[in-house]
Design a protein around this motif. Structure first.
Motif, short mmCIF file in Angstrom:
data_model
loop_
_atom_site.label_atom_id
_atom_site.label_comp_id
_atom_site.label_asym_id
_atom_site.label_seq_id
_atom_site.Cartn_x
_atom_site.Cartn_y
_atom_site.Cartn_z
N GLU A 1 -12.42 -4.02 4.82
CA GLU A 1 -13.54 -3.36 5.05
C GLU A 1 -14.82 -4.19 5.11
O GLU A 1 -15.60 -4.26 6.15
N ALA A 2 -14.61 -5.59 4.54
CA ALA A 2 -15.85 -6.60 4.64
C ALA A 2 -15.84 -7.07 6.14
O ALA A 2 -17.03 -7.41 6.30
N ILE A 3 -14.72 -7.17 6.66
CA ILE A 3 -14.78 -7.71 8.12
C ILE A 3 -14.99 -6.60 9.12
O ILE A 3 -14.84 -7.02 10.33
N GLY A 4 -15.44 -5.51 8.66
CA GLY A 4 -15.70 -4.26 9.60
C GLY A 4 -14.53 -3.67 10.11
O GLY A 4 -14.73 -2.82 11.22
N LEU A 5 -13.51 -3.60 9.37
CA LEU A 5 -12.20 -2.83 9.82
C LEU A 5 -12.22 -1.60 8.95
O LEU A 5 -13.15 -1.44 8.27
N LYS A 6 -10.98 -1.04 8.87
CA LYS A 6 -10.64 0.17 8.08
C LYS A 6 -11.03 -0.36 6.53
O LYS A 6 -10.70 -1.34 6.13
N PRO A 7 -11.29 0.75 5.87
CA PRO A 7 -11.62 0.66 4.46
C PRO A 7 -10.31 0.27 3.55
O PRO A 7 -10.35 -0.06 2.54
N THR A 8 -9.15 1.02 3.90
CA THR A 8 -8.11 0.80 3.71
C THR A 8 -6.92 0.50 4.49
O THR A 8 -6.90 0.91 5.75
N ILE A 9 -5.82 -0.52 4.26
CA ILE A 9 -4.73 -0.98 5.11
C ILE A 9 -3.62 -0.15 4.89
O ILE A 9 -2.94 -0.21 3.82
N PRO A 10 -3.22 0.58 5.95
CA PRO A 10 -1.96 1.38 5.72
C PRO A 10 -0.61 0.67 5.53
O PRO A 10 -0.36 -0.40 6.05
N ALA A 11 0.07 1.30 4.79
CA ALA A 11 1.77 0.92 5.06
C ALA A 11 2.46 1.20 6.08
O ALA A 11 2.40 2.04 6.63
N TYR A 12 3.38 0.17 6.44
CA TYR A 12 4.04 0.14 7.82
C TYR A 12 5.09 1.44 8.00
O TYR A 12 5.30 1.91 8.81
N LEU A 13 5.56 1.62 6.44
CA LEU A 13 6.74 2.60 6.75
C LEU A 13 6.19 3.89 6.32
O LEU A 13 6.93 4.87 6.37
N ASP A 14 4.80 4.10 6.09
CA ASP A 14 4.42 5.49 5.72
C ASP A 14 4.36 6.32 7.14
O ASP A 14 3.41 5.91 8.20
N PRO A 15 5.08 7.39 7.30
CA PRO A 15 5.18 8.08 8.56
C PRO A 15 3.76 8.81 9.09
O PRO A 15 3.72 9.42 10.05
N ALA B 1 0.88 -1.19 0.02
CA ALA B 1 -0.15 -0.12 -0.10
C ALA B 1 1.00 1.31 -0.08
O ALA B 1 0.55 2.41 0.28
N GLY B 2 2.19 1.08 -0.33
CA GLY B 2 3.05 2.32 -0.37
C GLY B 2 4.21 2.05 0.56
O GLY B 2 5.16 3.18 0.38
#
Ligand SMILES: *[C@@H]1O[C@H](CO)[C@@H](O)[C@H](O)[C@H]1NC(C)=O
Ligand SMILES: *[C@@H]1O[C@H](CO)[C@@H](O)[C@H](O)[C@H]1NC(C)=O
Length: 239
Positions: free
Chosen positions: A83-97, A41-42
């Motif tokens: 999103e389907a399991i009720g969590l965030k609509p997008t999963i963030p990249a670990y290295l994104d500050p 994701a980035g």
């Protein structure tokens, strides 16, 4: 055959996603992802590599039309699953500050485009090898424990859904592109070598507390845009 397989894969993804939504809504605290461009994701925006997608037309269907570093016009499969399991609509990249542990506590991806099971694959474009992704995951566990406390962090680690999507680059970018591995191994033996790394990775992840683990198989690689562009002559011969 290839089409049928993709159809099955799609159908399978759909069934999994739908049944996950029904069965586990509220029970999975986070989706934790390892892999390559299919699920990055980035992260690659923050390491020195040319394997990036943080420019247009990537992201044109993403929220705000923003090229995030996802190798996609919009959201990637793991975003939809989250999103389907009720969590965030997008999963963030670990290295994104711009994200921190309070975001990562409900989902994070350690994936790095152009990587593979084989260290020699991640070396090609200097991206994160799979072992390094696991090192980041260990660091994540430490941060999670500091943020949630030991008991809740253990619960998060145990009940989270772990998705692993990787392996095509070992062939496309490595085995069939350079003489190194192909002079050492036949295709069958190279597959065994990769499967051994996959097994070792899943064992280590399990050892670190993960329980719900999905290891994806490989899609029909010859249909990927990269391959179709590379084999353009071959394709043109058909017409
Ligand atoms: C994470 O970032 C948010 C927003 O910038 C901030 O309010 C929060 O305190 C941060 N949390 C941690 C644990 O650093
Ligand atoms: C990949 O590199 C890491 C770090 O050097 C090493 O620990 C691991 O054994 C290597 N994997 C293989 C299959 O050689």
């Amino acid at each position: 055959m290839g089409h049928l397989k993709s159809l099955f894969t799609l159908l399978f993804f759909f069934i999994i996603t739908t049944s996950l939504a029904v069965t586990f809504a509220g029970k999975i605290p986070a989706v934790i992802v390892f892999g390559d461009s299919t699920v990055d994701a980035g992260n690659n925006n923050y390491i020195p590599t040319v394997a990036r997608s943080n420019f247009e037309p990537y992201g044109r269907d993403f929220d705000g039309g923003k090229p995030t570093g996802r190798f996609c016009n919009g959201k990637i499969a793991t975003d939809f699953m989250s999103e389907a399991i009720g969590l965030k609509p997008t999963i963030p990249a670990y290295l994104d500050p711009s994200y921190n542990i309070s975001d990562f506590a409900t989902g994070v991806t350690f994936a790095s485009a152009a990587t593979g099971y084989d260290n020699a694959t991640s070396d090609v474009l200097s991206v994160l090898p799979l072992w390094k992704q696991l090192e980041y995951y260990k660091e994540y566990q430490t941060k999670l424990e500091a943020y949630q406390g030991k008991d809740q962090a253990t619960e998060t680690i145990t009940n989270s859904l772990y998705l692993i999507s990787i392996g095509t680059n070992d062939f496309l970018e490595n085995y069939f592109a350079f003489p190194g591995r192909s002079s050492q191994y036949s295709v069958d033996l190279y597959q065994d070598f990769l499967a051994g790394i996959a097994k070792d990775f899943v064992k280590k992840l399990h050892g670190l507390g993960a329980r719900k683990i999905s290891l994806g198989g490989l899609p029909p690689m010859g249909c990927m845009p990269l391959e179709r562009a590379t084999n353009l002559d071959l394709l043109l011969d058909l017409f």
